[in-house]
Design a protein around this motif. Structure first.
Motif, PDB file in Angstrom:
ATOM      1  N   PRO A  12      -2.602 -51.409  16.140  1.00 11.46           N
ATOM      2  CA  PRO A  12      -3.045 -51.237  14.748  1.00 11.46           C
ATOM      3  C   PRO A  12      -3.474 -49.800  14.445  1.00 11.46           C
ATOM      4  N   ASN A  13      -3.850 -49.055  15.452  1.00  9.66           N
ATOM      5  CA  ASN A  13      -4.309 -47.679  15.237  1.00  9.66           C
ATOM      6  C   ASN A  13      -3.217 -46.759  14.724  1.00  9.66           C
ATOM      7  N   GLN A  14      -1.960 -47.182  14.841  1.00  2.63           N
ATOM      8  CA  GLN A  14      -0.842 -46.363  14.367  1.00  2.63           C
ATOM      9  C   GLN A  14      -0.664 -46.441  12.854  1.00  2.63           C
ATOM     10  N   TYR A  15      -1.385 -47.341  12.220  1.00  2.87           N
ATOM     11  CA  TYR A  15      -1.159 -47.635  10.809  1.00  2.87           C
ATOM     12  C   TYR A  15      -2.360 -47.213   9.974  1.00  2.87           C
ATOM     13  N   GLY A  16      -2.075 -46.616   8.826  1.00  2.75           N
ATOM     14  CA  GLY A  16      -3.158 -46.091   8.023  1.00  2.75           C
ATOM     15  C   GLY A  16      -3.402 -46.818   6.723  1.00  2.75           C
ATOM     16  N   THR A  17      -2.414 -47.613   6.294  1.00  4.46           N
ATOM     17  CA  THR A  17      -2.542 -48.344   5.035  1.00  4.46           C
ATOM     18  C   THR A  17      -2.189 -49.798   5.297  1.00  4.46           C
ATOM     19  N   TRP A  18      -3.051 -50.688   4.857  1.00  5.62           N
ATOM     20  CA  TRP A  18      -2.882 -52.122   5.092  1.00  5.62           C
ATOM     21  C   TRP A  18      -2.940 -52.885   3.778  1.00  5.62           C
ATOM     22  N   ASP A  66       2.251 -70.055  14.978  1.00  2.00           N
ATOM     23  CA  ASP A  66       2.513 -68.951  14.044  1.00  2.00           C
ATOM     24  C   ASP A  66       1.478 -68.888  12.926  1.00  2.00           C
ATOM     25  N   THR A  67       0.592 -69.842  12.889  1.00  2.00           N
ATOM     26  CA  THR A  67      -0.450 -69.876  11.863  1.00  2.00           C
ATOM     27  C   THR A  67      -1.358 -68.664  11.955  1.00  2.00           C
ATOM     28  N   GLY A  68      -1.677 -68.090  10.802  1.00  2.00           N
ATOM     29  CA  GLY A  68      -2.580 -66.956  10.768  1.00  2.00           C
ATOM     30  C   GLY A  68      -2.466 -66.195   9.467  1.00  2.00           C
ATOM     31  N   MET A  69      -3.289 -65.179   9.353  1.00  2.00           N
ATOM     32  CA  MET A  69      -3.195 -64.261   8.221  1.00  2.00           C
ATOM     33  C   MET A  69      -2.204 -63.180   8.615  1.00  2.00           C
ATOM     34  N   TYR A  70      -1.250 -62.948   7.746  1.00  2.00           N
ATOM     35  CA  TYR A  70      -0.208 -61.968   8.009  1.00  2.00           C
ATOM     36  C   TYR A  70      -0.430 -60.737   7.139  1.00  2.00           C
ATOM     37  N   TYR A  71      -0.330 -59.574   7.778  1.00  2.00           N
ATOM     38  CA  TYR A  71      -0.541 -58.294   7.112  1.00  2.00           C
ATOM     39  C   TYR A  71       0.673 -57.392   7.308  1.00  2.00           C
ATOM     40  N   CYS A  72       0.988 -56.608   6.281  1.00  2.09           N
ATOM     41  CA  CYS A  72       1.912 -55.514   6.491  1.00  2.09           C
ATOM     42  C   CYS A  72       1.111 -54.211   6.457  1.00  2.09           C
ATOM     43  N   ALA A  73       1.645 -53.210   7.131  1.00  2.00           N
ATOM     44  CA  ALA A  73       0.919 -51.956   7.258  1.00  2.00           C
ATOM     45  C   ALA A  73       1.904 -50.800   7.373  1.00  2.00           C
ATOM     46  N   ARG A  74       1.513 -49.656   6.847  1.00  2.00           N
ATOM     47  CA  ARG A  74       2.330 -48.451   6.895  1.00  2.00           C
ATOM     48  C   ARG A  74       1.807 -47.524   7.982  1.00  2.00           C
ATOM     49  N   VAL A  75       2.727 -47.022   8.789  1.00  2.00           N
ATOM     50  CA  VAL A  75       2.294 -46.066   9.806  1.00  2.00           C
ATOM     51  C   VAL A  75       1.682 -44.840   9.131  1.00  2.00           C
ATOM     52  N   VAL A  76       0.844 -44.139   9.854  1.00  2.00           N
ATOM     53  CA  VAL A  76       0.212 -42.937   9.316  1.00  2.00           C
ATOM     54  C   VAL A  76       1.279 -41.921   8.934  1.00  2.00           C
ATOM     55  N   SER A  77       2.270 -41.771   9.776  1.00  2.00           N
ATOM     56  CA  SER A  77       3.386 -40.872   9.471  1.00  2.00           C
ATOM     57  C   SER A  77       4.587 -41.280  10.312  1.00  2.00           C
ATOM     58  N   GLY A  78       5.771 -40.937   9.827  1.00  2.00           N
ATOM     59  CA  GLY A  78       6.985 -41.172  10.591  1.00  2.00           C
ATOM     60  C   GLY A  78       7.845 -42.305  10.074  1.00  2.00           C
ATOM     61  N   THR A 107       7.175 -44.142  -1.261  1.00  2.00           N
ATOM     62  CA  THR A 107       8.485 -44.721  -0.976  1.00  2.00           C
ATOM     63  C   THR A 107       8.444 -45.370   0.398  1.00  2.00           C
ATOM     64  N   SER A 108       8.515 -46.694   0.428  1.00  2.00           N
ATOM     65  CA  SER A 108       8.326 -47.397   1.694  1.00  2.00           C
ATOM     66  C   SER A 108       9.376 -47.025   2.732  1.00  2.00           C
ATOM     67  N   ASN A 109      10.574 -46.672   2.278  1.00  2.00           N
ATOM     68  CA  ASN A 109      11.632 -46.328   3.223  1.00  2.00           C
ATOM     69  C   ASN A 109      11.402 -44.975   3.913  1.00  2.00           C
ATOM     70  N   ASP A 110      10.397 -44.260   3.502  1.00  2.00           N
ATOM     71  CA  ASP A 110      10.038 -43.004   4.177  1.00  2.00           C
ATOM     72  C   ASP A 110       9.131 -43.237   5.385  1.00  2.00           C
ATOM     73  N   TYR A 111       8.763 -44.513   5.608  1.00  2.00           N
ATOM     74  CA  TYR A 111       7.814 -44.844   6.664  1.00  2.00           C
ATOM     75  C   TYR A 111       8.254 -46.081   7.435  1.00  2.00           C
ATOM     76  N   ALA A 112       7.859 -46.110   8.709  1.00  2.00           N
ATOM     77  CA  ALA A 112       7.945 -47.359   9.449  1.00  2.00           C
ATOM     78  C   ALA A 112       6.861 -48.299   8.924  1.00  2.00           C
ATOM     79  N   ILE A 113       7.209 -49.569   8.832  1.00  2.00           N
ATOM     80  CA  ILE A 113       6.293 -50.593   8.327  1.00  2.00           C
ATOM     81  C   ILE A 113       6.143 -51.673   9.394  1.00  2.00           C
ATOM     82  N   GLY A 114       4.922 -52.033   9.687  1.00  2.00           N
ATOM     83  CA  GLY A 114       4.661 -53.070  10.668  1.00  2.00           C
ATOM     84  C   GLY A 114       4.153 -54.344  10.021  1.00  2.00           C
TER      85      GLY A 114
END
Length: 130
Positions: free
Chosen positions: A114-120, A91-103, A28-35
């Protein structure tokens, strides 16, 4: 299986807009901060924005996109969005979303690392050019 998948990138002229989507599965994405991060050719990965859980309501943006980009969630669709307006060539570039490890909360300035995120996700290309 925990996964993220970005979409919505493309080629746009300066001053144009794009909306990127980050579809989550396996959690559930709303259980995590997303970057949101981006990487321009020859440059390092850069944090762009972070959205906390809806119950927290704290979001962050880097200075160069503040006022032009907006991050949001659709919890029914388990999706996070990055609305990008007034796009510029830088603004050109590859854009990624990522889920924090926890929180649920984006913590400043940790959200920029980027070290705060565990799933990309695999990323989506954004090109701003005339």
């Amino acid at each position: 299986q925990v996964q993220l998948k970005e979409s919505g990138g493309g080629l746009v002229q300066p001053g144009g807009s794009l909306r990127l989507s980050c579809a989550a599965s396996g959690f559930t994405s709303n259980d995590y901060a997303i970057g949101w991060f981006r990487q321009a050719p020859g440059k390092e990965l850069e944090g762009v924005s972070c959205i906390s859980s809806s119950s927290v309501g704290v979001n962050y943006y880097i200075g160069s996109v503040r006022g032009r980009f907006s991050v949001s969630r659709d919890n029914a669709l388990n999706t996070v969005y990055l609305q990008m307006n007034s796009l510029q060539p830088e603004d050109t570039g590859m854009y990624y979303c990522a889920r924090v490890v926890s929180g649920r909360t984006c913590e400043h300035p940790l959200w920029l690392s980027p070290n705060q995120y565990g799933t990309w996700g695999p990323g989506t290309q954004v090109t701003v050019s005339s």
